[in-house]
Write a protein that holds these residues in place. Structure first.
Motif, PDB file in Angstrom:
ATOM      1  N   THR A  10      41.180  -1.998  33.105  1.00 30.43           N
ATOM      2  CA  THR A  10      41.897  -1.066  32.224  1.00 30.43           C
ATOM      3  C   THR A  10      41.378  -1.090  30.790  1.00 30.43           C
ATOM      4  OG1 THR A  10      43.608  -2.718  31.748  1.00 30.43           O
ATOM      5  CG2 THR A  10      44.021  -1.197  33.588  1.00 30.43           C
ATOM      6  N   HIS A  11      40.680  -2.161  30.412  1.00 26.06           N
ATOM      7  CA  HIS A  11      40.103  -2.289  29.069  1.00 26.06           C
ATOM      8  C   HIS A  11      38.637  -2.695  29.214  1.00 26.06           C
ATOM      9  CE1 HIS A  11      44.444  -2.928  28.567  1.00 26.06           C
ATOM     10  NE2 HIS A  11      44.286  -2.378  27.376  1.00 26.06           N
ATOM     11  N   PRO A  12      37.778  -1.788  29.687  1.00 25.01           N
ATOM     12  CA  PRO A  12      36.395  -2.155  29.997  1.00 25.01           C
ATOM     13  C   PRO A  12      35.598  -2.675  28.797  1.00 25.01           C
ATOM     14  CG  PRO A  12      36.707   0.220  30.205  1.00 25.01           C
ATOM     15  CD  PRO A  12      38.052  -0.393  29.979  1.00 25.01           C
ATOM     16  N   TRP A  13      36.000  -2.342  27.594  1.00 23.84           N
ATOM     17  CA  TRP A  13      35.291  -2.830  26.398  1.00 23.84           C
ATOM     18  C   TRP A  13      35.365  -4.354  26.290  1.00 23.84           C
ATOM     19  CZ3 TRP A  13      38.166  -5.494  22.834  1.00 23.84           C
ATOM     20  CH2 TRP A  13      39.547  -5.323  22.883  1.00 23.84           C
ATOM     21  N   LEU A  14      36.357  -4.971  26.932  1.00 25.45           N
ATOM     22  CA  LEU A  14      36.478  -6.425  26.889  1.00 25.45           C
ATOM     23  C   LEU A  14      35.292  -7.115  27.575  1.00 25.45           C
ATOM     24  CD1 LEU A  14      40.280  -6.827  27.638  1.00 25.45           C
ATOM     25  CD2 LEU A  14      39.127  -7.257  25.466  1.00 25.45           C
ATOM     26  N   ALA A  15      34.664  -6.446  28.522  1.00 26.73           N
ATOM     27  CA  ALA A  15      33.523  -7.029  29.227  1.00 26.73           C
ATOM     28  C   ALA A  15      32.309  -7.176  28.311  1.00 26.73           C
ATOM     29  CB  ALA A  15      33.170  -6.177  30.437  1.00 26.73           C
ATOM     30  N   GLU A  16      32.324  -6.521  27.167  1.00 22.14           N
ATOM     31  CA  GLU A  16      31.212  -6.616  26.221  1.00 22.14           C
ATOM     32  C   GLU A  16      31.250  -7.912  25.413  1.00 22.14           C
ATOM     33  OE1 GLU A  16      31.337  -3.112  23.833  1.00 22.14           O
ATOM     34  OE2 GLU A  16      31.310  -1.797  25.580  1.00 22.14           O
TER      35      GLU A  16
END
Length: 66
Positions: A10-16
């Protein structure tokens, strides 16, 4: 009491934000969460925020807190 859920889905930016292949919640996100909680409690600032350990996000499913 405030609750929340974080997930890489739900928060794909966290994978960065990864360290040694593990997704960690950035310190700036802790600050945003603290500001939001303070706002809900009628406080307008965070005087100090100390992080003792990183929050490792699970590869699957959400991290839930309450």
């Amino acid at each position: 009491m405030l609750t929340g859920r974080l997930s890489l889905r739900t928060h794909p930016w966290l994978a960065e934000h990864t360290v040694l292949g593990r997704a960690l919640l950035p310190a700036s996100a802790f600050a945003e969460l603290a500001l939001r909680a303070g706002d809900a409690a009628g406080c307008d600032r965070v005087a100090e925020l100390t992080l003792e350990a990183p929050l490792v996000l699970p590869e699957r499913g959400p991290y839930s807190s309450s």
